[in-house]
Write an enzyme that holds these catalytic residues in place. Structure first.
Site, PDB file in Angstrom:
ATOM      1  N   ARG A 202      40.812  44.110  23.348  1.00 17.24           N
ATOM      2  CA  ARG A 202      39.711  44.770  24.073  1.00 17.24           C
ATOM      3  C   ARG A 202      40.218  45.610  25.227  1.00 17.24           C
ATOM      4  O   ARG A 202      39.588  46.583  25.622  1.00 17.24           O
ATOM      5  CB  ARG A 202      38.740  43.703  24.612  1.00 17.24           C
TER       6      ARG A 202
ATOM      7  N   HIS B  27      33.588  39.694  17.404  1.00 17.20           N
ATOM      8  CA  HIS B  27      34.379  39.004  16.376  1.00 17.20           C
ATOM      9  C   HIS B  27      33.962  39.479  14.975  1.00 17.20           C
ATOM     10  O   HIS B  27      34.810  39.742  14.119  1.00 17.20           O
ATOM     11  CB  HIS B  27      34.130  37.490  16.408  1.00 17.20           C
TER      12      HIS B  27
ATOM     13  N   SER C  86      33.362  35.494  24.352  1.00 21.80           N
ATOM     14  CA  SER C  86      32.608  34.242  24.225  1.00 21.80           C
ATOM     15  C   SER C  86      32.413  33.603  25.604  1.00 21.80           C
ATOM     16  O   SER C  86      31.338  33.096  25.922  1.00 21.80           O
ATOM     17  CB  SER C  86      33.339  33.257  23.310  1.00 21.80           C
TER      18      SER C  86
ATOM     19  N   LYS D 259      41.029  26.209  26.882  1.00 24.09           N
ATOM     20  CA  LYS D 259      39.594  26.466  27.063  1.00 24.09           C
ATOM     21  C   LYS D 259      38.791  25.247  26.584  1.00 24.09           C
ATOM     22  O   LYS D 259      39.054  24.739  25.494  1.00 24.09           O
ATOM     23  CB  LYS D 259      39.142  27.666  26.216  1.00 24.09           C
TER      24      LYS D 259
HETATM   25  P1  ADP Z   1      41.227  32.740  21.445  1.00 24.98           P
HETATM   26  O1  ADP Z   1      40.829  31.588  22.312  1.00 24.98           O
HETATM   27  O2  ADP Z   1      42.198  32.391  20.360  1.00 24.98           O
HETATM   28  O3  ADP Z   1      41.617  33.979  22.191  1.00 24.98           O
HETATM   29  P2  ADP Z   1      38.678  34.003  20.828  1.00 24.98           P
HETATM   30  O4  ADP Z   1      37.609  33.443  19.968  1.00 24.98           O
HETATM   31  O5  ADP Z   1      38.382  34.175  22.279  1.00 24.98           O
HETATM   32  O6  ADP Z   1      39.911  33.036  20.594  1.00 24.98           O
HETATM   33  O7  ADP Z   1      39.185  35.378  20.248  1.00 24.98           O
HETATM   34  C1  ADP Z   1      39.733  35.466  18.975  1.00 24.98           C
HETATM   35  C2  ADP Z   1      40.271  36.863  18.757  1.00 24.98           C
HETATM   36  O8  ADP Z   1      39.178  37.768  18.733  1.00 24.98           O
HETATM   37  C3  ADP Z   1      41.210  37.347  19.864  1.00 24.98           C
HETATM   38  O9  ADP Z   1      42.232  38.138  19.266  1.00 24.98           O
HETATM   39  C4  ADP Z   1      40.336  38.216  20.711  1.00 24.98           C
HETATM   40  O10 ADP Z   1      41.082  39.211  21.369  1.00 24.98           O
HETATM   41  C5  ADP Z   1      39.412  38.810  19.651  1.00 24.98           C
HETATM   42  N1  ADP Z   1      38.138  39.214  20.217  1.00 24.98           N
HETATM   43  C6  ADP Z   1      37.341  38.502  21.019  1.00 24.98           C
HETATM   44  N2  ADP Z   1      36.240  39.210  21.359  1.00 24.98           N
HETATM   45  C7  ADP Z   1      36.365  40.408  20.748  1.00 24.98           C
HETATM   46  C8  ADP Z   1      35.583  41.597  20.729  1.00 24.98           C
HETATM   47  N3  ADP Z   1      34.466  41.701  21.449  1.00 24.98           N
HETATM   48  N4  ADP Z   1      36.009  42.640  19.988  1.00 24.98           N
HETATM   49  C9  ADP Z   1      37.174  42.549  19.300  1.00 24.98           C
HETATM   50  N5  ADP Z   1      37.975  41.469  19.302  1.00 24.98           N
HETATM   51  C10 ADP Z   1      37.575  40.419  20.016  1.00 24.98           C
END
Ligand code: ADP
Length: 164
Positions: A90, A17, A128, A41
Protein backbone atom coordinates in the site's frame (compact mmCIF):
# COMPACT_ATOMS: atom_id res chain seq x y z
CA UNK A 1 0.99 -25.26 -13.44
CA UNK A 2 1.97 -22.36 -11.17
CA UNK A 3 0.58 -22.40 -7.66
CA UNK A 4 0.68 -19.19 -5.62
CA UNK A 5 0.02 -18.61 -1.96
CA UNK A 6 -1.32 -15.36 -0.54
CA UNK A 7 -0.63 -15.50 3.20
CA UNK A 8 -2.00 -13.06 5.74
CA UNK A 9 -3.99 -12.62 8.92
CA UNK A 10 -7.13 -11.39 7.15
CA UNK A 11 -8.57 -10.29 10.50
CA UNK A 12 -10.94 -9.56 8.89
CA UNK A 13 -11.04 -9.64 5.08
CA UNK A 14 -11.28 -6.18 3.48
CA UNK A 15 -12.15 -5.07 -0.03
CA UNK A 16 -8.41 -4.32 -0.42
CA UNK A 17 -7.56 -7.98 0.26
CA UNK A 18 -10.35 -9.09 -2.07
CA UNK A 19 -9.06 -6.90 -4.89
CA UNK A 20 -5.63 -8.47 -4.47
CA UNK A 21 -7.09 -12.00 -4.43
CA UNK A 22 -9.00 -11.32 -7.65
CA UNK A 23 -5.98 -9.84 -9.40
CA UNK A 24 -3.62 -12.61 -8.26
CA UNK A 25 -6.12 -15.29 -9.30
CA UNK A 26 -5.72 -14.05 -12.88
CA UNK A 27 -1.92 -14.34 -12.75
CA UNK A 28 -1.59 -17.92 -11.48
CA UNK A 29 -3.19 -21.28 -12.23
CA UNK A 30 -4.11 -21.76 -8.63
CA UNK A 31 -4.16 -19.38 -5.67
CA UNK A 32 -4.26 -20.55 -2.08
CA UNK A 33 -5.23 -17.88 0.42
CA UNK A 34 -3.47 -18.96 3.62
CA UNK A 35 -5.06 -17.62 6.78
CA UNK A 36 -2.48 -17.46 9.52
CA UNK A 37 -1.70 -15.78 12.77
CA UNK A 38 0.55 -12.73 12.87
CA UNK A 39 2.26 -13.22 16.22
CA UNK A 40 2.59 -9.47 16.71
CA UNK A 41 -1.15 -8.78 16.29
CA UNK A 42 -4.03 -9.86 18.58
CA UNK A 43 -6.91 -11.19 16.49
CA UNK A 44 -10.59 -10.38 16.78
CA UNK A 45 -11.93 -13.24 14.64
CA UNK A 46 -11.01 -16.93 14.90
CA UNK A 47 -9.15 -18.53 11.97
CA UNK A 48 -12.34 -20.44 11.06
CA UNK A 49 -14.38 -17.23 10.97
CA UNK A 50 -11.71 -15.53 8.85
CA UNK A 51 -11.69 -18.42 6.39
CA UNK A 52 -15.51 -18.31 6.17
CA UNK A 53 -15.48 -14.57 5.33
CA UNK A 54 -13.06 -15.20 2.47
CA UNK A 55 -14.79 -18.33 1.15
CA UNK A 56 -18.10 -16.49 1.03
CA UNK A 57 -16.53 -13.87 -1.24
CA UNK A 58 -14.51 -15.97 -3.70
CA UNK A 59 -17.29 -18.29 -4.88
CA UNK A 60 -16.93 -16.91 -8.40
CA UNK A 61 -13.17 -17.65 -8.52
CA UNK A 62 -12.78 -21.40 -9.16
CA UNK A 63 -8.99 -21.40 -8.92
CA UNK A 64 -8.94 -19.89 -5.42
CA UNK A 65 -8.80 -22.06 -2.28
CA UNK A 66 -8.73 -20.87 1.32
CA UNK A 67 -6.85 -22.72 4.04
CA UNK A 68 -5.67 -22.21 7.60
CA UNK A 69 -1.90 -22.22 7.95
CA UNK A 70 -0.17 -22.16 11.30
CA UNK A 71 3.52 -22.75 10.64
CA UNK A 72 6.19 -21.17 8.46
CA UNK A 73 4.74 -19.91 5.19
CA UNK A 74 7.59 -21.37 3.14
CA UNK A 75 7.10 -24.83 4.69
CA UNK A 76 3.39 -24.67 3.87
CA UNK A 77 4.28 -23.59 0.32
CA UNK A 78 6.72 -26.45 -0.16
CA UNK A 79 4.04 -28.88 0.99
CA UNK A 80 1.66 -27.44 -1.60
CA UNK A 81 4.36 -27.19 -4.29
CA UNK A 82 3.67 -23.48 -4.55
CA UNK A 83 6.36 -21.28 -6.05
CA UNK A 84 4.96 -17.74 -5.82
CA UNK A 85 4.26 -15.89 -2.58
CA UNK A 86 1.85 -13.00 -3.11
CA UNK A 87 1.77 -9.91 -0.89
CA UNK A 88 0.27 -6.44 -1.25
CA UNK A 89 1.97 -3.07 -1.04
CA UNK A 90 0.00 0.00 0.00
CA UNK A 91 2.84 2.39 0.79
CA UNK A 92 6.50 2.73 1.71
CA UNK A 93 5.95 1.26 5.17
CA UNK A 94 4.52 -1.92 3.63
CA UNK A 95 7.48 -2.00 1.25
CA UNK A 96 10.05 -1.93 4.06
CA UNK A 97 8.16 -4.59 6.00
CA UNK A 98 7.71 -6.84 2.97
CA UNK A 99 11.33 -6.39 1.91
CA UNK A 100 12.45 -7.85 5.24
CA UNK A 101 10.05 -10.80 5.07
CA UNK A 102 10.89 -11.49 1.42
CA UNK A 103 14.62 -11.48 2.20
CA UNK A 104 14.15 -13.94 5.04
CA UNK A 105 11.91 -16.18 2.93
CA UNK A 106 14.41 -16.13 0.08
CA UNK A 107 17.13 -17.21 2.47
CA UNK A 108 14.92 -20.02 3.82
CA UNK A 109 13.56 -21.11 0.43
CA UNK A 110 15.43 -19.68 -2.60
CA UNK A 111 13.09 -21.46 -5.02
CA UNK A 112 10.13 -19.38 -3.84
CA UNK A 113 9.60 -15.98 -5.47
CA UNK A 114 7.79 -13.18 -3.62
CA UNK A 115 5.45 -11.28 -5.94
CA UNK A 116 4.16 -7.96 -4.59
CA UNK A 117 1.14 -6.33 -6.16
CA UNK A 118 0.51 -2.63 -5.67
CA UNK A 119 -2.74 -1.83 -3.86
CA UNK A 120 -5.41 -0.24 -5.98
CA UNK A 121 -5.50 3.49 -5.20
CA UNK A 122 -9.04 3.27 -3.80
CA UNK A 123 -7.86 0.78 -1.13
CA UNK A 124 -4.48 2.27 -0.27
CA UNK A 125 -5.70 3.45 3.13
CA UNK A 126 -7.62 0.27 3.97
CA UNK A 127 -6.15 -1.94 6.68
CA UNK A 128 -7.84 -4.49 8.93
CA UNK A 129 -6.38 -2.77 12.02
CA UNK A 130 -7.72 0.66 11.10
CA UNK A 131 -11.13 -0.78 10.21
CA UNK A 132 -11.34 -2.45 13.62
CA UNK A 133 -10.62 0.89 15.29
CA UNK A 134 -13.35 2.59 13.27
CA UNK A 135 -15.79 -0.27 13.95
CA UNK A 136 -15.25 0.06 17.71
CA UNK A 137 -16.59 3.60 17.45
CA UNK A 138 -19.53 2.68 15.25
CA UNK A 139 -18.20 4.05 11.91
CA UNK A 140 -19.85 2.94 8.67
CA UNK A 141 -17.53 0.54 6.82
CA UNK A 142 -19.98 -0.79 4.24
CA UNK A 143 -17.97 0.44 1.24
CA UNK A 144 -14.66 -0.96 2.53
CA UNK A 145 -15.56 -4.54 3.52
CA UNK A 146 -17.97 -7.17 2.16
CA UNK A 147 -21.45 -7.11 3.82
CA UNK A 148 -20.83 -10.30 5.85
CA UNK A 149 -17.71 -8.71 7.36
CA UNK A 150 -19.42 -5.38 8.07
CA UNK A 151 -22.15 -7.20 10.02
CA UNK A 152 -19.61 -9.33 11.93
CA UNK A 153 -17.54 -6.25 12.87
CA UNK A 154 -20.60 -4.53 14.33
CA UNK A 155 -21.59 -7.67 16.18
CA UNK A 156 -18.13 -8.42 17.58
CA UNK A 157 -16.75 -4.98 18.30
CA UNK A 158 -19.74 -2.88 19.20
CA UNK A 159 -20.71 -5.43 21.83
CA UNK A 160 -17.13 -5.21 23.15
CA UNK A 161 -16.26 -8.92 22.82
CA UNK A 162 -12.88 -10.07 21.53
CA UNK A 163 -11.40 -13.47 20.86
CA UNK A 164 -8.02 -15.01 20.24
P1 ADP B 1 -0.33 -9.64 7.80
O1 ADP B 1 -0.61 -9.59 9.27
O2 ADP B 1 0.32 -10.92 7.34
O3 ADP B 1 0.35 -8.43 7.24
P2 ADP B 1 -2.82 -8.71 6.61
O4 ADP B 1 -4.11 -9.43 6.61
O5 ADP B 1 -2.73 -7.44 7.38
O6 ADP B 1 -1.77 -9.78 7.14
O7 ADP B 1 -2.33 -8.44 5.13
C1 ADP B 1 -2.10 -9.49 4.25
C2 ADP B 1 -1.50 -8.94 2.97
O8 ADP B 1 -2.47 -8.14 2.32
C3 ADP B 1 -0.28 -8.05 3.20
O9 ADP B 1 0.64 -8.28 2.13
C4 ADP B 1 -0.84 -6.66 3.09
O10 ADP B 1 0.14 -5.75 2.65
C5 ADP B 1 -1.93 -6.88 2.04
N1 ADP B 1 -2.98 -5.89 2.16
C6 ADP B 1 -3.63 -5.51 3.27
N2 ADP B 1 -4.54 -4.55 3.00
C7 ADP B 1 -4.45 -4.32 1.67
C8 ADP B 1 -5.10 -3.42 0.78
N3 ADP B 1 -5.99 -2.53 1.21
N4 ADP B 1 -4.76 -3.46 -0.53
C9 ADP B 1 -3.81 -4.32 -0.96
N5 ADP B 1 -3.14 -5.17 -0.17
C10 ADP B 1 -3.46 -5.17 1.13
Amino acid sequence: MTIAVFPGSFDPLTNGHLDLIRRASRLFDQLIVAVGQNTSKASVFTPTERVAFIEANVQDLPNVKVQIESGLTVSFMRQKQATALVRGLRNGTDFEYEQGIAGMNRSLAPEIETVCLLADSQYQFVSSSLLKEVARFGGDLSNLVPPVVAAALVDRLESGRTRD
